[in-house]
Design a protein around this motif. Structure first.
Motif, PDB file in Angstrom:
ATOM      1  N   PHE A  65       0.810  -1.219   0.000  1.00 31.53           N
ATOM      2  CA  PHE A  65       0.000   0.000   0.000  1.00 31.53           C
ATOM      3  C   PHE A  65       0.845   1.273   0.000  1.00 31.53           C
ATOM      4  CE2 PHE A  65      -2.291   3.419   2.164  1.00 31.53           C
ATOM      5  CZ  PHE A  65      -3.349   3.562   1.286  1.00 31.53           C
ATOM      6  N   PRO A  66       1.911   1.389   0.832  1.00 35.11           N
ATOM      7  CA  PRO A  66       2.736   2.615   0.725  1.00 35.11           C
ATOM      8  C   PRO A  66       3.336   2.811  -0.656  1.00 35.11           C
ATOM      9  CG  PRO A  66       3.243   1.412   2.740  1.00 35.11           C
ATOM     10  CD  PRO A  66       2.373   0.517   1.912  1.00 35.11           C
ATOM     11  N   ILE A  67       3.669   1.702  -1.326  1.00 34.19           N
ATOM     12  CA  ILE A  67       4.210   1.815  -2.686  1.00 34.19           C
ATOM     13  C   ILE A  67       3.140   2.358  -3.626  1.00 34.19           C
ATOM     14  CG2 ILE A  67       5.225   0.520  -4.595  1.00 34.19           C
ATOM     15  CD1 ILE A  67       6.282  -1.465  -2.521  1.00 34.19           C
ATOM     16  N   PHE A  68       1.927   1.794  -3.527  1.00 31.02           N
ATOM     17  CA  PHE A  68       0.825   2.301  -4.342  1.00 31.02           C
ATOM     18  C   PHE A  68       0.535   3.762  -4.017  1.00 31.02           C
ATOM     19  CE2 PHE A  68      -0.852  -2.265  -4.577  1.00 31.02           C
ATOM     20  CZ  PHE A  68      -0.244  -2.454  -5.805  1.00 31.02           C
ATOM     21  N   PHE A  69       0.649   4.106  -2.743  1.00 31.00           N
ATOM     22  CA  PHE A  69       0.364   5.478  -2.321  1.00 31.00           C
ATOM     23  C   PHE A  69       1.294   6.464  -3.020  1.00 31.00           C
ATOM     24  CE2 PHE A  69       0.911   9.100   0.526  1.00 31.00           C
ATOM     25  CZ  PHE A  69      -0.401   9.437   0.795  1.00 31.00           C
ATOM     26  N   VAL A  70       2.580   6.144  -3.067  1.00 29.86           N
ATOM     27  CA  VAL A  70       3.553   7.031  -3.713  1.00 29.86           C
ATOM     28  C   VAL A  70       3.310   7.091  -5.216  1.00 29.86           C
ATOM     29  CG1 VAL A  70       6.001   7.379  -4.204  1.00 29.86           C
ATOM     30  CG2 VAL A  70       5.279   6.659  -1.925  1.00 29.86           C
ATOM     31  N   ILE A  71       3.059   5.929  -5.825  1.00 27.85           N
ATOM     32  CA  ILE A  71       2.876   5.882  -7.275  1.00 27.85           C
ATOM     33  C   ILE A  71       1.612   6.620  -7.697  1.00 27.85           C
ATOM     34  CG2 ILE A  71       2.444   4.348  -9.232  1.00 27.85           C
ATOM     35  CD1 ILE A  71       4.196   2.274  -7.844  1.00 27.85           C
ATOM     36  N   LEU A  72       0.532   6.418  -6.964  1.00 31.68           N
ATOM     37  CA  LEU A  72      -0.748   6.983  -7.371  1.00 31.68           C
ATOM     38  C   LEU A  72      -0.829   8.477  -7.142  1.00 31.68           C
ATOM     39  CD1 LEU A  72      -3.195   4.220  -6.111  1.00 31.68           C
ATOM     40  CD2 LEU A  72      -2.258   4.542  -8.387  1.00 31.68           C
ATOM     41  N   LEU A  73      -0.087   8.988  -6.166  1.00 34.36           N
ATOM     42  CA  LEU A  73      -0.113  10.425  -5.923  1.00 34.36           C
ATOM     43  C   LEU A  73       0.909  11.175  -6.759  1.00 34.36           C
ATOM     44  CD1 LEU A  73      -0.656  10.811  -2.079  1.00 34.36           C
ATOM     45  CD2 LEU A  73      -2.289  11.131  -3.914  1.00 34.36           C
ATOM     46  N   ASN A  74       1.869  10.468  -7.312  1.00 31.31           N
ATOM     47  CA  ASN A  74       2.918  11.118  -8.098  1.00 31.31           C
ATOM     48  C   ASN A  74       2.468  11.237  -9.550  1.00 31.31           C
ATOM     49  OD1 ASN A  74       5.339  12.248  -8.841  1.00 31.31           O
ATOM     50  ND2 ASN A  74       6.406  10.284  -9.013  1.00 31.31           N
ATOM     51  N   VAL A  75       1.512  12.140  -9.792  1.00 32.46           N
ATOM     52  CA  VAL A  75       1.009  12.332 -11.145  1.00 32.46           C
ATOM     53  C   VAL A  75       1.985  13.198 -11.918  1.00 32.46           C
ATOM     54  CG1 VAL A  75      -1.379  12.090 -10.462  1.00 32.46           C
ATOM     55  CG2 VAL A  75      -0.346  14.341 -10.459  1.00 32.46           C
ATOM     56  N   SER A  76       1.885  13.105 -13.223  1.00 34.18           N
ATOM     57  CA  SER A  76       2.804  13.839 -14.083  1.00 34.18           C
ATOM     58  C   SER A  76       2.050  14.882 -14.880  1.00 34.18           C
ATOM     59  CB  SER A  76       3.515  12.871 -15.040  1.00 34.18           C
ATOM     60  OG  SER A  76       4.318  13.582 -15.950  1.00 34.18           O
ATOM     61  N   GLY A  77       2.637  16.059 -14.967  1.00 32.99           N
ATOM     62  CA  GLY A  77       2.044  17.113 -15.772  1.00 32.99           C
ATOM     63  C   GLY A  77       2.606  17.182 -17.172  1.00 32.99           C
ATOM     64  N   LYS A  78       3.499  16.273 -17.515  1.00 32.38           N
ATOM     65  CA  LYS A  78       4.102  16.297 -18.840  1.00 32.38           C
ATOM     66  C   LYS A  78       3.112  15.788 -19.880  1.00 32.38           C
ATOM     67  CE  LYS A  78       8.770  15.522 -17.057  1.00 32.38           C
ATOM     68  NZ  LYS A  78       9.961  14.645 -17.106  1.00 32.38           N
ATOM     69  N   PRO A  79       3.028  16.447 -21.024  1.00 35.89           N
ATOM     70  CA  PRO A  79       2.119  15.977 -22.076  1.00 35.89           C
ATOM     71  C   PRO A  79       2.522  14.587 -22.557  1.00 35.89           C
ATOM     72  CG  PRO A  79       2.855  18.229 -22.488  1.00 35.89           C
ATOM     73  CD  PRO A  79       3.689  17.708 -21.360  1.00 35.89           C
ATOM     74  N   GLY A  80       1.510  13.749 -22.774  1.00 36.86           N
ATOM     75  CA  GLY A  80       1.767  12.416 -23.290  1.00 36.86           C
ATOM     76  C   GLY A  80       2.173  11.398 -22.251  1.00 36.86           C
ATOM     77  N   SER A  81       2.196  11.770 -20.974  1.00 35.11           N
ATOM     78  CA  SER A  81       2.570  10.819 -19.938  1.00 35.11           C
ATOM     79  C   SER A  81       1.514   9.731 -19.824  1.00 35.11           C
ATOM     80  CB  SER A  81       2.735  11.537 -18.593  1.00 35.11           C
ATOM     81  OG  SER A  81       2.988  10.601 -17.565  1.00 35.11           O
ATOM     82  N   LEU A 260      -7.600   2.764  -1.129  1.00 37.83           N
ATOM     83  CA  LEU A 260      -6.894   3.108  -2.362  1.00 37.83           C
ATOM     84  C   LEU A 260      -7.683   4.136  -3.174  1.00 37.83           C
ATOM     85  CD1 LEU A 260      -4.213   2.112  -3.612  1.00 37.83           C
ATOM     86  CD2 LEU A 260      -5.559   0.582  -5.039  1.00 37.83           C
ATOM     87  N   SER A 261      -8.990   3.948  -3.237  1.00 30.05           N
ATOM     88  CA  SER A 261      -9.827   4.902  -3.960  1.00 30.05           C
ATOM     89  C   SER A 261      -9.818   6.274  -3.286  1.00 30.05           C
ATOM     90  CB  SER A 261     -11.260   4.365  -4.045  1.00 30.05           C
ATOM     91  OG  SER A 261     -12.106   5.281  -4.695  1.00 30.05           O
ATOM     92  N   LEU A 262      -9.910   6.298  -1.966  1.00 33.47           N
ATOM     93  CA  LEU A 262      -9.873   7.576  -1.254  1.00 33.47           C
ATOM     94  C   LEU A 262      -8.517   8.258  -1.408  1.00 33.47           C
ATOM     95  CD1 LEU A 262     -11.770   6.621   2.032  1.00 33.47           C
ATOM     96  CD2 LEU A 262     -12.633   7.917   0.077  1.00 33.47           C
ATOM     97  N   THR A 263      -7.466   7.461  -1.480  1.00 33.89           N
ATOM     98  CA  THR A 263      -6.134   8.031  -1.710  1.00 33.89           C
ATOM     99  C   THR A 263      -6.072   8.746  -3.051  1.00 33.89           C
ATOM    100  OG1 THR A 263      -5.129   6.266  -0.395  1.00 33.89           O
ATOM    101  CG2 THR A 263      -3.683   7.493  -1.870  1.00 33.89           C
ATOM    102  N   ARG A 264      -6.629   8.116  -4.062  1.00 34.24           N
ATOM    103  CA  ARG A 264      -6.671   8.761  -5.370  1.00 34.24           C
ATOM    104  C   ARG A 264      -7.578   9.991  -5.354  1.00 34.24           C
ATOM    105  NH1 ARG A 264      -4.075   9.942  -8.218  1.00 34.24           N
ATOM    106  NH2 ARG A 264      -5.565  10.162  -9.923  1.00 34.24           N
ATOM    107  N   ASN A 265      -8.680   9.916  -4.630  1.00 32.68           N
ATOM    108  CA  ASN A 265      -9.596  11.057  -4.581  1.00 32.68           C
ATOM    109  C   ASN A 265      -8.953  12.271  -3.927  1.00 32.68           C
ATOM    110  OD1 ASN A 265     -11.542   9.406  -5.742  1.00 32.68           O
ATOM    111  ND2 ASN A 265     -12.429   8.821  -3.782  1.00 32.68           N
ATOM    112  N   VAL A 266      -8.151  12.022  -2.903  1.00 32.94           N
ATOM    113  CA  VAL A 266      -7.493  13.129  -2.206  1.00 32.94           C
ATOM    114  C   VAL A 266      -6.566  13.886  -3.146  1.00 32.94           C
ATOM    115  CG1 VAL A 266      -5.795  13.643  -0.403  1.00 32.94           C
ATOM    116  CG2 VAL A 266      -7.697  12.120   0.089  1.00 32.94           C
TER     117      VAL A 266
END
Length: 355
Positions: A65-81, A260-266
């Motif tokens: 879960f901590p791994i998913f937490f880091v991955i799911l919150l680390n969104v990218s603003g680069k085009p085409g990501s 996991l869903s609430l983590t993404r919602n935040v």
């Protein structure tokens, strides 16, 4: 006499070595013969009735879960990501799993849950239709124009008002008519009642909107929309895991999916959303909710800000390159002037030497 003594000592030494070797073999035989006896007995601290499957499953989820937490919150603003496509689709999947898949699973796992099965199937059809319509458009959140605005507005209204109307009413009826009332069920009836009160509050605020300031009105809408969108599914999942816990793995999986869903919602509310994000039903709903906290809708997106920063970085690099080129040109010009000066100084000396 001396030779016989040496021979006697040699024989005695060899006899002693043979005796020691035989003793070594005998003791080894005795020692290793004890292993079957030791293996037949179990240490007193060993629990023979313990089964590790549940704890292993729990440990795996807690580890990842901590791994998913880091991955799911680390969104990218680069085009085409690729994250800007996968994460919105994941949000849709998690939302649908909580909304209708979990109730559908328990309806097939227990008897006499036909009403929940019908409710889940209807819920599934409506939410899947909304999700598919939004995905077929394949628009980015910054590309939603007036042509598609009406469509996404309908999706937003459905995603907000359907859960807060249908889910609380259905579960209140189910609890009061099919289950024996106890303190836990009373708590859930109150919680679902709060959801219905939130719905009525939206209607009241809409009617009395002229009496509120614009900023205050948007803040009220913001709180009420969050309550309407998230609360019914959370209460539904908790109720199901309490009343119909299929097994340990099912309960743990439900809680994991919910967290996991609430983590993404935040992530939609603590950081700016990349304008290259895929405009799915859940993504547009949450972006629209957040718009009520901003005077300018573009403030919730991070694409424009990043492009300006990149442009400034490029301008700075160009300036540095120009300065470097200018310095190199000045050095070259200075060197050429020095060479010309040396040539001018050496020329008279050469003429004098020639004469």
């Amino acid at each position: 006499m001396f030779k016989s003594g040496i021979k006697h000592n040699t024989i005695k030494r060899k006899t002693s070595e043979i005796s020691n070797f035989l003793n070594f073999i005998i003791w080894n035989i005795v020692f290793f013969s004890l292993f079957p006896l030791a293996s037949a007995s179990i240490a007193p601290f060993v629990d023979e009735n313990y089964e590790s499957q549940e704890d292993l499953f729990d440990a795996i989820l807690n580890t990842f879960f901590p791994i998913f937490f880091v991955i799911l919150l680390n969104v990218s603003g680069k085009p085409g990501s690729i994250k800007n496509v996968i994460l919105p689709l994941l949000d849709d999947i998690l939302y649908n799993m909580i909304t209708w898949m979990i109730p559908l699973i328990i309806s097939f796992s227990y008897d006499d849950l036909m009403s929940i099965r019908i409710f889940s199937i209807i819920n599934m059809c409506l939410h899947v239709i909304c999700a598919v319509i939004a995905i077929i458009k394949w628009k980015r959140v910054a590309e939603v124009d007036y042509e598609n605005l009406n469509l996404f507005a309908i999706v937003f209204l459905f995603m907000i008002f359907f859960p807060v109307i249908v889910i609380p009413i259905f579960w209140i009826i189910t609890i009061t008519h099919k289950l024996s009332i106890n303190s836990i069920f009373v708590i859930f009836i109150i919680l679902f009642g709060i959801c219905l009160i939130s719905l009525m509050s939206i209607i009241i605020v809409k009617v009395l909107s002229d009496r509120f300031e614009r900023i205050m009105l948007y803040r009220i809408y913001y709180v009420l929309f969050i309550t309407c969108f998230y609360s019914p599914n959370i209460f539904q999942t908790l109720l199901i895991t309490l009343i119909w816990p299929i097994n340990f793995y099912f309960v743990k999986a439900c809680v994991f999916i919910l967290v996991l869903s609430l983590t993404r919602n935040v992530s939609y509310f603590v950081d700016k959303v990349p304008d290259d994000f895929l405009a799915t039903s859940t993504t547009m709903t949450q972006c629209t909710i957040r718009i009520f906290t901003k005077e300018d809708a573009q403030e919730i997106f991070k694409g424009t800000e990043i492009s300006i920063e990149e442009m400034q970085t490029k301008i700075t690099k160009i300036d540095e390159i120009q300065k470097t080129m200018q310095m190199n040109f000045d050095v070259m010009q200075k060197s050429m002037n020095e060479v010309k000066l040396l040539d001018a100084l050496n020329q008279p000396k050469d003429e004098i030497a020639y004469t």
